[in-house]
Design an enzyme around this catalytic site. Structure first.
Site, PDB file in Angstrom:
ATOM      1  N   THR A 113      -8.687   0.929 -13.246  1.00  0.00           N
ATOM      2  CA  THR A 113      -7.323   1.393 -13.194  1.00  0.00           C
ATOM      3  C   THR A 113      -7.397   2.687 -13.162  1.00  0.00           C
ATOM      4  O   THR A 113      -8.767   3.495 -13.731  1.00  0.00           O
ATOM      5  CB  THR A 113      -6.346   1.279 -14.464  1.00  0.00           C
ATOM      6  OG1 THR A 113      -5.695   2.118 -13.920  1.00  0.00           O
ATOM      7  CG2 THR A 113      -7.230   1.782 -15.293  1.00  0.00           C
ATOM      8  N   ASP A 114      -6.991   3.848 -12.058  1.00  0.00           N
ATOM      9  CA  ASP A 114      -6.924   5.087 -12.432  1.00  0.00           C
ATOM     10  C   ASP A 114      -6.374   6.013 -13.642  1.00  0.00           C
ATOM     11  O   ASP A 114      -6.673   6.999 -13.957  1.00  0.00           O
ATOM     12  CB  ASP A 114      -5.905   5.690 -11.011  1.00  0.00           C
ATOM     13  CG  ASP A 114      -4.527   5.382 -11.413  1.00  0.00           C
ATOM     14  OD1 ASP A 114      -3.682   4.860 -12.137  1.00  0.00           O
ATOM     15  OD2 ASP A 114      -3.617   6.289  -9.947  1.00  0.00           O
ATOM     16  N   GLU A 115      -5.661   5.418 -14.458  1.00  0.00           N
ATOM     17  CA  GLU A 115      -5.519   6.054 -15.851  1.00  0.00           C
ATOM     18  C   GLU A 115      -6.227   6.204 -16.735  1.00  0.00           C
ATOM     19  O   GLU A 115      -6.120   6.991 -17.808  1.00  0.00           O
ATOM     20  CB  GLU A 115      -4.485   4.397 -16.745  1.00  0.00           C
ATOM     21  CG  GLU A 115      -3.669   4.227 -15.657  1.00  0.00           C
ATOM     22  CD  GLU A 115      -2.131   3.339 -15.886  1.00  0.00           C
ATOM     23  OE1 GLU A 115      -1.708   3.604 -17.316  1.00  0.00           O
ATOM     24  OE2 GLU A 115      -1.500   3.086 -15.319  1.00  0.00           O
ATOM     25  N   TYR A 137      -3.573   1.821 -23.694  1.00  0.00           N
ATOM     26  CA  TYR A 137      -4.192   1.148 -22.406  1.00  0.00           C
ATOM     27  C   TYR A 137      -5.379   1.573 -21.618  1.00  0.00           C
ATOM     28  O   TYR A 137      -6.588   0.981 -21.314  1.00  0.00           O
ATOM     29  CB  TYR A 137      -2.463   0.688 -21.831  1.00  0.00           C
ATOM     30  CG  TYR A 137      -3.537   0.398 -20.455  1.00  0.00           C
ATOM     31  CD1 TYR A 137      -4.596  -1.068 -20.115  1.00  0.00           C
ATOM     32  CD2 TYR A 137      -3.030   0.936 -18.892  1.00  0.00           C
ATOM     33  CE1 TYR A 137      -4.332  -1.542 -18.398  1.00  0.00           C
ATOM     34  CE2 TYR A 137      -3.621   0.601 -17.618  1.00  0.00           C
ATOM     35  CZ  TYR A 137      -4.250  -0.808 -17.234  1.00  0.00           C
ATOM     36  OH  TYR A 137      -4.690  -1.295 -16.325  1.00  0.00           O
ATOM     37  N   LYS A 182      -9.212   0.223 -21.481  1.00  0.00           N
ATOM     38  CA  LYS A 182      -9.672   0.125 -19.686  1.00  0.00           C
ATOM     39  C   LYS A 182     -11.125   1.391 -19.941  1.00  0.00           C
ATOM     40  O   LYS A 182     -12.284   0.957 -19.248  1.00  0.00           O
ATOM     41  CB  LYS A 182      -9.193   0.499 -19.048  1.00  0.00           C
ATOM     42  CG  LYS A 182      -7.694  -0.920 -18.466  1.00  0.00           C
ATOM     43  CD  LYS A 182      -8.054  -2.316 -18.613  1.00  0.00           C
ATOM     44  CE  LYS A 182      -9.131  -2.143 -17.071  1.00  0.00           C
ATOM     45  NZ  LYS A 182      -9.718  -4.069 -16.814  1.00  0.00           N
ATOM     46  N   LYS A 234       6.747  -4.624 -14.948  1.00  0.00           N
ATOM     47  CA  LYS A 234       6.582  -3.125 -14.067  1.00  0.00           C
ATOM     48  C   LYS A 234       7.502  -2.389 -13.433  1.00  0.00           C
ATOM     49  O   LYS A 234       8.696  -3.038 -12.775  1.00  0.00           O
ATOM     50  CB  LYS A 234       4.804  -3.525 -13.359  1.00  0.00           C
ATOM     51  CG  LYS A 234       4.168  -4.374 -14.396  1.00  0.00           C
ATOM     52  CD  LYS A 234       3.378  -3.244 -14.769  1.00  0.00           C
ATOM     53  CE  LYS A 234       2.152  -4.140 -16.182  1.00  0.00           C
ATOM     54  NZ  LYS A 234       0.870  -4.632 -15.307  1.00  0.00           N
ATOM     55  N   PRO A 262       6.042   7.599 -24.849  1.00  0.00           N
ATOM     56  CA  PRO A 262       5.472   8.503 -25.605  1.00  0.00           C
ATOM     57  C   PRO A 262       4.544   9.124 -24.567  1.00  0.00           C
ATOM     58  O   PRO A 262       3.573   7.995 -24.066  1.00  0.00           O
ATOM     59  CB  PRO A 262       5.112   8.187 -26.819  1.00  0.00           C
ATOM     60  CG  PRO A 262       5.912   6.826 -27.234  1.00  0.00           C
ATOM     61  CD  PRO A 262       7.385   6.860 -25.502  1.00  0.00           C
TER      62      PRO A 262
HETATM   63  P1  NAD Z   1      -1.699  -8.917 -15.591  1.00  0.00           P
HETATM   64  O1  NAD Z   1      -1.238  -8.524 -16.183  1.00  0.00           O
HETATM   65  O2  NAD Z   1      -0.388  -9.029 -14.325  1.00  0.00           O
HETATM   66  O3  NAD Z   1      -2.165  -9.978 -15.647  1.00  0.00           O
HETATM   67  C1  NAD Z   1      -3.383 -10.362 -16.777  1.00  0.00           C
HETATM   68  C2  NAD Z   1      -3.661 -11.976 -16.437  1.00  0.00           C
HETATM   69  O4  NAD Z   1      -5.567 -11.598 -17.299  1.00  0.00           O
HETATM   70  C3  NAD Z   1      -2.602 -12.941 -16.970  1.00  0.00           C
HETATM   71  O5  NAD Z   1      -3.220 -14.065 -15.885  1.00  0.00           O
HETATM   72  C4  NAD Z   1      -3.636 -13.202 -18.514  1.00  0.00           C
HETATM   73  O6  NAD Z   1      -3.299 -14.141 -19.226  1.00  0.00           O
HETATM   74  C5  NAD Z   1      -5.772 -13.089 -17.806  1.00  0.00           C
HETATM   75  N1  NAD Z   1      -5.751 -12.637 -19.402  1.00  0.00           N
HETATM   76  C6  NAD Z   1      -5.116 -11.606 -20.323  1.00  0.00           C
HETATM   77  N2  NAD Z   1      -6.295 -11.877 -21.204  1.00  0.00           N
HETATM   78  C7  NAD Z   1      -6.925 -12.355 -21.472  1.00  0.00           C
HETATM   79  C8  NAD Z   1      -7.586 -13.060 -21.576  1.00  0.00           C
HETATM   80  N3  NAD Z   1      -7.720 -12.793 -23.421  1.00  0.00           N
HETATM   81  N4  NAD Z   1      -8.675 -14.475 -20.880  1.00  0.00           N
HETATM   82  C9  NAD Z   1      -8.545 -14.575 -19.584  1.00  0.00           C
HETATM   83  N5  NAD Z   1      -7.430 -14.073 -19.527  1.00  0.00           N
HETATM   84  C10 NAD Z   1      -6.619 -12.960 -20.047  1.00  0.00           C
HETATM   85  O7  NAD Z   1      -2.738  -7.540 -14.584  1.00  0.00           O
HETATM   86  P2  NAD Z   1      -2.824  -7.039 -13.064  1.00  0.00           P
HETATM   87  O8  NAD Z   1      -2.122  -6.466 -13.003  1.00  0.00           O
HETATM   88  O9  NAD Z   1      -2.860  -8.202 -12.735  1.00  0.00           O
HETATM   89  O10 NAD Z   1      -4.111  -6.837 -13.371  1.00  0.00           O
HETATM   90  C11 NAD Z   1      -5.496  -7.017 -13.363  1.00  0.00           C
HETATM   91  C12 NAD Z   1      -6.512  -6.215 -13.453  1.00  0.00           C
HETATM   92  O11 NAD Z   1      -5.887  -4.475 -12.699  1.00  0.00           O
HETATM   93  C13 NAD Z   1      -6.782  -5.442 -14.808  1.00  0.00           C
HETATM   94  O12 NAD Z   1      -8.021  -5.672 -15.260  1.00  0.00           O
HETATM   95  C14 NAD Z   1      -6.419  -4.025 -14.991  1.00  0.00           C
HETATM   96  O13 NAD Z   1      -6.161  -3.344 -15.178  1.00  0.00           O
HETATM   97  C15 NAD Z   1      -5.867  -3.711 -13.300  1.00  0.00           C
HETATM   98  N6  NAD Z   1      -5.738  -2.668 -12.163  1.00  0.00           N
HETATM   99  C16 NAD Z   1      -4.040  -3.089 -12.595  1.00  0.00           C
HETATM  100  C17 NAD Z   1      -2.881  -2.581 -11.654  1.00  0.00           C
HETATM  101  C18 NAD Z   1      -1.805  -2.481 -11.478  1.00  0.00           C
HETATM  102  O14 NAD Z   1      -0.802  -1.799 -10.658  1.00  0.00           O
HETATM  103  N7  NAD Z   1      -1.295  -3.327 -11.629  1.00  0.00           N
HETATM  104  C19 NAD Z   1      -3.847  -1.107 -10.831  1.00  0.00           C
HETATM  105  C20 NAD Z   1      -4.657  -0.809 -10.782  1.00  0.00           C
HETATM  106  C21 NAD Z   1      -5.649  -1.523 -11.876  1.00  0.00           C
HETATM  107  P1  TYD Z   2       4.826   1.165 -14.355  1.00  0.00           P
HETATM  108  O1  TYD Z   2       5.219   0.054 -13.992  1.00  0.00           O
HETATM  109  O2  TYD Z   2       4.621   0.831 -16.292  1.00  0.00           O
HETATM  110  O3  TYD Z   2       3.035   1.985 -14.496  1.00  0.00           O
HETATM  111  P2  TYD Z   2       1.929   2.689 -15.770  1.00  0.00           P
HETATM  112  O4  TYD Z   2       2.947   3.144 -16.455  1.00  0.00           O
HETATM  113  O5  TYD Z   2       0.501   1.671 -15.581  1.00  0.00           O
HETATM  114  O6  TYD Z   2       2.301   3.782 -14.343  1.00  0.00           O
HETATM  115  O7  TYD Z   2       5.441   2.216 -14.404  1.00  0.00           O
HETATM  116  C1  TYD Z   2       5.419   3.159 -13.214  1.00  0.00           C
HETATM  117  C2  TYD Z   2       6.431   4.512 -13.591  1.00  0.00           C
HETATM  118  O8  TYD Z   2       7.564   4.085 -13.426  1.00  0.00           O
HETATM  119  C3  TYD Z   2       5.811   4.983 -14.691  1.00  0.00           C
HETATM  120  O9  TYD Z   2       5.657   6.898 -14.427  1.00  0.00           O
HETATM  121  C4  TYD Z   2       6.529   5.287 -15.969  1.00  0.00           C
HETATM  122  C5  TYD Z   2       7.809   4.345 -15.099  1.00  0.00           C
HETATM  123  N1  TYD Z   2       8.924   3.490 -15.005  1.00  0.00           N
HETATM  124  C6  TYD Z   2      10.674   4.043 -15.586  1.00  0.00           C
HETATM  125  O10 TYD Z   2      10.688   4.991 -15.482  1.00  0.00           O
HETATM  126  N2  TYD Z   2      11.402   2.643 -15.412  1.00  0.00           N
HETATM  127  C7  TYD Z   2      10.537   1.579 -16.055  1.00  0.00           C
HETATM  128  O11 TYD Z   2      11.436   0.251 -17.026  1.00  0.00           O
HETATM  129  C8  TYD Z   2       9.299   0.781 -15.985  1.00  0.00           C
HETATM  130  C9  TYD Z   2       8.639  -0.212 -16.944  1.00  0.00           C
HETATM  131  C10 TYD Z   2       8.569   1.958 -16.029  1.00  0.00           C
END
Ligand code: NAD
Ligand code: TYD
Length: 353
Positions: A150-152, A176, A180, A215, A307
């Site tokens: 992630t970019d975070e 988180y 990562k 999210k 926070p």
């Molecule tokens: P998600 O939370 O939707 O899915 C995570 C999946 O991993 C789930 O299916 C869960 O059951 C499985 N899992 C969790 N713990 C496990 C374990 N111990 N063993 C096996 N499986 C396990 O997450 P996502 O949003 O699809 O993100 C996928 C990846 O991409 C993550 O590594 C996340 O850090 C990265 N990522 C996500 C975003 C985003 O916007 N969602 C952006 C950048 C990077």
């Molecule tokens: P999120 O979807 O949790 O992704 P990330 O924190 O990984 O960027 O949140 C996206 C943005 O939206 C973040 O700045 C937090 C904000 N946010 C709200 O304002 N209200 C909400 O209920 C949630 C879940 C997120």
């Protein structure tokens, strides 16, 4: 899915050193990746997922009868299981999505994040290294461990700062992000020390089908349908860089096919938006879909800030664009058409307000 053991043996014999092992392929991005992977005519997938609250086999319903997909329920930290899967299926690559992924949850309970993101990734790296070192020359050279991050990990930007590049120093701010960042460092070390052929991708915020409604975007859609408050943290001026999940999946496929061993690639949509702008755009779509409840923006409610809330994320995807020829295809505004369909399919009939 859950294919019988005979099918497992057939898949492993026929596809040794061709198939890929995906972790977390029942989650949001992982399931989109598996569906896209098979739709683009690629080789079989073994999908290891623990099915936490975030994993959902319904995401994979479209391939439930596809013999190219073998689903295995299990934990990436279960080394005996991972070792057995690697030996049985002989994958040519591991694409590692499995993680705890929600910042708010990491604030309330960081332990799971350390366990899966750090300890789990470590276990996977150890087993990948053992498997990879025992491969014959050609599959050993071709092997890839692709780590999805992630970019975070880069921390927070001020309004005038340049976007994150691959050389931006790590400065994770949430549990988180720290977990990562730690996993990225382990992946880096396994390449540097042991020569494991790794590729790491760091991506910005994704949107699209199958995202768990904790999210921002799916939460806002669901709450709007239920006529519930739309919570905006702080002043709503935090900025995220939004990327369509299908574009992210394509970026991962490109990085897997052409990314250089040991390299990292930033993937982003060049689509920075404030949270309030995103929520207002979703409300406008909801107004079209349910004019009787318009304006949905009346539900917007400013709440206590998260926070340590990072102010701004922005990705410079120049490296993957220049070196691997990837580009984001879906513009954030055009995605609203797709969201209309998605809203109707996912929430329209099953969850009427
Ligand atoms: P998600 O939370 O939707 O899915 C995570 C999946 O991993 C789930 O299916 C869960 O059951 C499985 N899992 C969790 N713990 C496990 C374990 N111990 N063993 C096996 N499986 C396990 O997450 P996502 O949003 O699809 O993100 C996928 C990846 O991409 C993550 O590594 C996340 O850090 C990265 N990522 C996500 C975003 C985003 O916007 N969602 C952006 C950048 C990077
Ligand atoms: P999120 O979807 O949790 O992704 P990330 O924190 O990984 O960027 O949140 C996206 C943005 O939206 C973040 O700045 C937090 C904000 N946010 C709200 O304002 N209200 C909400 O209920 C949630 C879940 C997120």
């Amino acid at each position: 899915m859950g294919a019988a053991s005979n099918a497992h043996h057939t898949t492993s014999r026929r596809h040794g050193h061709q198939l890929i092992l995906v972790t977390g392929g029942a989650g949001f991005i992982g399931s989109n990746f598996v569906l896209d992977w098979l739709a683009t005519g690629n080789t079989p997938v073994v999908n290891l997922d623990r099915l936490t609250y975030a994993g959902n086999l319904h995401n994979l319903a479209a391939i439930k009868d596809d013999s190219r997909h073998v689903f295995v329920r299990g934990d990436i930290a279960d080394r005996a299981l991972v070792a057995a899967l690697l030996q049985r299926y002989q994958p040519r690559a591991i694409v590692h999505f499995a993680a705890e992924s929600h910042v708010d949850r990491s604030i309330h309970g960081p332990a799971e994040f350390i366990q899966t993101n750090l300890v789990g990734t470590f276990a996977l790296l150890e087993e990948a290294r053992a498997y990879w070192s025992g491969l014959p020359h050609a599959p050993r050279e071709a092997f890839r461990f692709l780590h999805v991050s992630t970019d975070e990990v880069y921390g927070s930007l001020a309004a005038e700062d340049p976007a994150f590049s691959e050389s931006t120093p790590y400065a994770p701010n949430s549990p988180y992000a720290a977990s990562k960042a730690g996993s990225d460092h382990l992946v880096r070390a396994y390449h540097h020390t042991y020569g494991l052929p790794t590729v790491t991708t760091n991506c910005s915020n994704n949107y699209g089908p199958f995202q768990f409604p904790e999210k921002l975007i799916p939460l806002i859609i669901l709450n709007a349908f239920r006529d519930k408050a739309l919570p905006i943290y702080g002043d709503g001026r935090n900025v995220r860089d939004w990327l369509y999940v299908g574009d992210h999946c394509e970026g991962i496929r490109v990085a897997l096919a052409r990314g250089l061993s040991g390299e990292t690639y930033n993937i982003g949509g060049r689509a920075e938006r404030t949270n309030i702008d995103v929520v207002t755009a979703v409300c406008a779509i909801m107004d079209e879909h349910r004019p009787q409840n318009a304006p949905h923006s009346r539900l917007i409610t400013y709440v206590k800030d998260r926070p340590g809330h990072d102010r701004r994320y922005a990705i410079d995807p120049g490296k993957i664009e220049r070196e691997l020829g990837w580009r984001p295809r879906q513009r954030f505004e055009d995605a609203s058409g797709e969201y209309r369909t998605w809203v109707a399919t996912n929430y329209g009939e099953r969850n009427p307000a």
